[in-house]
Design an enzyme around this catalytic site. Sequence first.
Site, mmCIF file in Angstrom:
data_model
loop_
_atom_site.group_PDB
_atom_site.id
_atom_site.type_symbol
_atom_site.label_atom_id
_atom_site.label_comp_id
_atom_site.label_asym_id
_atom_site.label_seq_id
_atom_site.Cartn_x
_atom_site.Cartn_y
_atom_site.Cartn_z
ATOM 1 N N ALA A 215 -0.767 -17.105 -14.509
ATOM 2 C CA ALA A 215 -0.924 -18.305 -13.683
ATOM 3 C C ALA A 215 -1.139 -17.938 -12.225
ATOM 4 O O ALA A 215 -2.014 -18.500 -11.539
ATOM 5 C CB ALA A 215 0.304 -19.199 -13.821
ATOM 6 N N SER B 291 0.800 -1.229 0.000
ATOM 7 C CA SER B 291 0.000 0.000 0.000
ATOM 8 C C SER B 291 0.830 1.276 0.000
ATOM 9 O O SER B 291 0.352 2.342 0.375
ATOM 10 C CB SER B 291 -0.948 0.001 1.193
ATOM 11 O OG SER B 291 -0.290 -0.358 2.392
ATOM 12 N N SER C 255 -6.367 -10.002 -11.588
ATOM 13 C CA SER C 255 -6.068 -9.208 -12.775
ATOM 14 C C SER C 255 -6.857 -9.751 -13.947
ATOM 15 O O SER C 255 -7.237 -10.934 -13.965
ATOM 16 C CB SER C 255 -4.569 -9.274 -13.091
ATOM 17 O OG SER C 255 -4.294 -8.752 -14.370
ATOM 18 N N TYR D 170 2.585 -14.432 -14.538
ATOM 19 C CA TYR D 170 1.646 -13.517 -13.875
ATOM 20 C C TYR D 170 0.205 -14.015 -14.030
ATOM 21 O O TYR D 170 -0.579 -13.999 -13.068
ATOM 22 C CB TYR D 170 1.803 -12.133 -14.485
ATOM 23 C CG TYR D 170 1.048 -11.031 -13.794
ATOM 24 C CD1 TYR D 170 1.469 -10.534 -12.560
ATOM 25 C CD2 TYR D 170 -0.069 -10.443 -14.389
ATOM 26 C CE1 TYR D 170 0.791 -9.502 -11.928
ATOM 27 C CE2 TYR D 170 -0.748 -9.407 -13.771
ATOM 28 C CZ TYR D 170 -0.314 -8.944 -12.544
ATOM 29 O OH TYR D 170 -0.996 -7.916 -11.929
#
Length: 226
Positions: A139, A10, A124, A137
């Site tokens: 996977a 964050s 994503s 990414y």
Amino acid sequence: MMKRVLVTGSSRGIGKAIAERLRSDGFDVVTHAVRSPDADLHFDVADRDEARRILEADIAANGPYYGVVLNAGVAADAPFPAMEDEAWDRVLRTDLDGFYNVLKPLVMPMVSARIRGRIVALSSVSGLAGNRGQVNYSAAKAGVIGAVKALAVELAKRGITVNAVAPGVIDTEMAASLEFPDEVKKAIPMRRFGTPEEVAAVVAFLFREDAAYVTRQVISVNGGLF
């Protein structure tokens, strides 16, 4: 008493926007980064022992969390035939193993305290549709979706919701590194990149009291890309 929420990764980008939005909504937000001095907690989500040690100590000192946003992640893109072993391992250990490494110390204290809390994991569009040059990414992010759906079933009777938010192309440092950004925008029906604040708004909805019946879902924020 304010409800404590941990947001991993964050210090910038989407994670920072999520932390700021949840804080503005009245939550006691605990920020996390590997190195940023401004973060409340410092550990590598890929390091299981370190994550467990720090999170268990935090809970012992401050009590269990109401909610968790699993945002920390990395990418290491390359065509699959040229992908190095290290790139595969680093992305899977951070983006997928991180799900386990962070949640494992946090879930049982939530259950024991009978907290009807919230867990949101950032996946994503690559985890839904796959993407050229992102086999590792894609996977990892697809694995996060599977983990979210299974954990949601386990925790539903406890009143803890578990969901995934799947951003498309968002205007962050990752988007800034795109080789042909204008061509990418043409592939998005809305013809623009999203903003971190638009992703944060969806996460904030899932933390609302009136989202208590929303669980085991994947909500895309992608301008119609997929």
